[in-house]
Write an enzyme that holds these catalytic residues in place. Structure first.
Site, short mmCIF file in Angstrom:
data_model
loop_
_atom_site.label_atom_id
_atom_site.label_comp_id
_atom_site.label_asym_id
_atom_site.label_seq_id
_atom_site.Cartn_x
_atom_site.Cartn_y
_atom_site.Cartn_z
N SER A 10 0.84 -1.21 0.00
CA SER A 10 0.00 0.00 0.00
C SER A 10 0.87 1.25 0.00
O SER A 10 0.51 2.27 -0.60
CB SER A 10 -0.98 0.00 1.17
OG SER A 10 -0.30 0.16 2.40
N ASN A 11 2.04 1.19 0.63
CA ASN A 11 2.95 2.35 0.58
C ASN A 11 3.56 2.50 -0.81
O ASN A 11 3.75 3.62 -1.29
CB ASN A 11 4.04 2.23 1.64
CG ASN A 11 3.53 2.66 2.99
OD1 ASN A 11 3.36 3.86 3.25
ND2 ASN A 11 3.24 1.70 3.86
N MET A 89 10.88 -6.36 4.32
CA MET A 89 11.06 -6.96 5.64
C MET A 89 12.36 -7.76 5.73
O MET A 89 12.34 -8.97 5.99
CB MET A 89 9.84 -7.83 5.99
CG MET A 89 8.54 -7.06 5.92
SD MET A 89 8.58 -5.45 6.76
CE MET A 89 7.81 -5.90 8.30
N ARG A 90 13.45 -7.05 5.54
CA ARG A 90 14.74 -7.74 5.50
C ARG A 90 15.81 -6.73 5.89
O ARG A 90 15.73 -5.55 5.53
CB ARG A 90 14.87 -8.21 4.05
CG ARG A 90 16.13 -8.70 3.55
CD ARG A 90 15.92 -9.26 2.15
NE ARG A 90 15.02 -10.40 2.13
CZ ARG A 90 15.37 -11.62 2.51
NH1 ARG A 90 16.59 -11.89 2.88
NH2 ARG A 90 14.47 -12.60 2.48
N LEU A 91 16.78 -7.20 6.67
CA LEU A 91 17.87 -6.31 7.06
C LEU A 91 18.81 -6.10 5.88
O LEU A 91 19.06 -7.02 5.12
CB LEU A 91 18.67 -6.93 8.21
CG LEU A 91 18.14 -6.68 9.62
CD1 LEU A 91 19.04 -7.38 10.62
CD2 LEU A 91 18.10 -5.19 9.91
N ASN A 106 13.55 4.52 4.77
CA ASN A 106 12.60 3.50 5.21
C ASN A 106 11.45 4.17 5.93
O ASN A 106 11.60 5.28 6.46
CB ASN A 106 13.29 2.51 6.16
CG ASN A 106 12.37 1.38 6.59
OD1 ASN A 106 11.62 0.84 5.77
ND2 ASN A 106 12.39 1.02 7.86
N HIS A 108 8.58 3.31 9.01
CA HIS A 108 8.31 2.36 10.08
C HIS A 108 7.06 2.80 10.84
O HIS A 108 6.90 3.99 11.12
CB HIS A 108 9.51 2.28 11.03
CG HIS A 108 9.32 1.26 12.10
ND1 HIS A 108 9.43 -0.10 11.87
CD2 HIS A 108 8.96 1.40 13.40
CE1 HIS A 108 9.17 -0.75 12.99
NE2 HIS A 108 8.88 0.13 13.93
C1 GAR Z 1 4.10 -0.58 6.66
O1 GAR Z 1 3.27 -0.29 7.75
C2 GAR Z 1 5.54 -0.25 6.99
O2 GAR Z 1 5.67 0.85 7.84
C3 GAR Z 1 5.98 -1.52 7.67
O3 GAR Z 1 5.43 -2.54 6.88
C4 GAR Z 1 4.16 -2.08 6.41
C5 GAR Z 1 4.05 -2.42 4.94
O4 GAR Z 1 2.75 -2.17 4.47
N1 GAR Z 1 7.41 -1.60 7.76
C6 GAR Z 1 8.06 -2.05 8.82
O5 GAR Z 1 7.50 -2.51 9.80
C7 GAR Z 1 9.58 -1.96 8.73
N2 GAR Z 1 10.19 -2.28 9.96
P1 GAR Z 1 2.46 -2.06 2.93
O6 GAR Z 1 3.03 -3.32 2.29
O7 GAR Z 1 0.96 -2.02 2.81
O8 GAR Z 1 3.13 -0.83 2.41
#
Ligand code: GAR
Length: 194
Positions: A10-11, A89-91, A106, A108
């Site tokens: 979604s982002n 979701m990976r370092l 990034n 968060h």
């Molecule tokens: C988002 O809320 C982002 O902030 C989070 O994953 C989600 C992805 O949503 N990221 C983390 O937690 C990073 N540590 P999306 O796939 O709908 O954009």
């Protein structure tokens, strides 16, 4: 820019909507989606938006570094200036960091440094905070530890569940992230000034 994502995307969609058709302040092009999960829904979003996709399967590499060497080749081929992580979701290892240090962002779903890592929304609810939010930050080798560039507050409501709070956090992310990325890319929000 290349957007890196692992999930729903979604982002990614909010970024594409802003940079492909948004107001003039969104200068910059999203020319690549890098995805480490070939089945992720974000791949369909990219295809629908006409953004080229580079899918990788990290498990098929001997190390995280070797995986990133391949990603790096692709980024160089496409002349990518900025990496925008959006639910990736990976370092990240020193391979990408040494090439893109200071040019990798990034988002968060918490007010960092509170609640880094996985399940940040649940962590906030479990802790009982009244206020949480979202953070845009530079990426370093830690887990959500890089320099903060922008934040947006989201209030926790009395009867919030993980789902209702996550929905408001997502809405905040979709507004903040494209605007923050545009400012950084335009040099208006310079990491070196912070
Ligand atoms: C988002 O809320 C982002 O902030 C989070 O994953 C989600 C992805 O949503 N990221 C983390 O937690 C990073 N540590 P999306 O796939 O709908 O954009």
């Amino acid at each position: 820019m290349a957007v890196f994502a692992s999930g729903t995307g979604s982002n990614f969609q909010a970024l594409v909507d802003a940079f492909q058709a948004g107001p003039a302040q969104y200068e910059g092009d999203i020319v690549l989606l890098v995805c480490d999960k070939p089945q992720a829904y974000v791949v369909k979003r990219a295809e629908a938006a006409g953004v080229p996709v580079a899918c990788f399967t990290p498990k098929s590499y001997l190390s995280r570094e070797q995986y990133e060497e391949d990603v790096l080749l692709k980024l160089r081929e496409e002349r990518i200036d900025w990496i925008v992580l959006a639910g990736y979701m990976r370092l990240v290892t020193p391979v990408l960091l040494s090439a893109y240090g200071g040019r990798m962002l990034n988002i968060h779903p918490s007010l960092l440094p509170a609640f880094p890592g996985l399940n940040a929304v649940k962590q906030a609810l479990d802790y009982g905070v009244c206020v949480t939010g979202v953070t845009v930050h530079l990426v370093d080798e830690g887990v959500d530890t890089g320099q903060v560039l922008a934040q947006r507050v989201v209030l926790v409501e009395k009867n919030d569940t993980e789902e209702t709070l996550a929905a408001r956090i997502h809405a905040a992310e979709h507004e903040l992230y494209p605007a923050a990325v545009a400012d950084v890319v335009a040099g208006k929000l310079s990491p070196s000034r912070l």
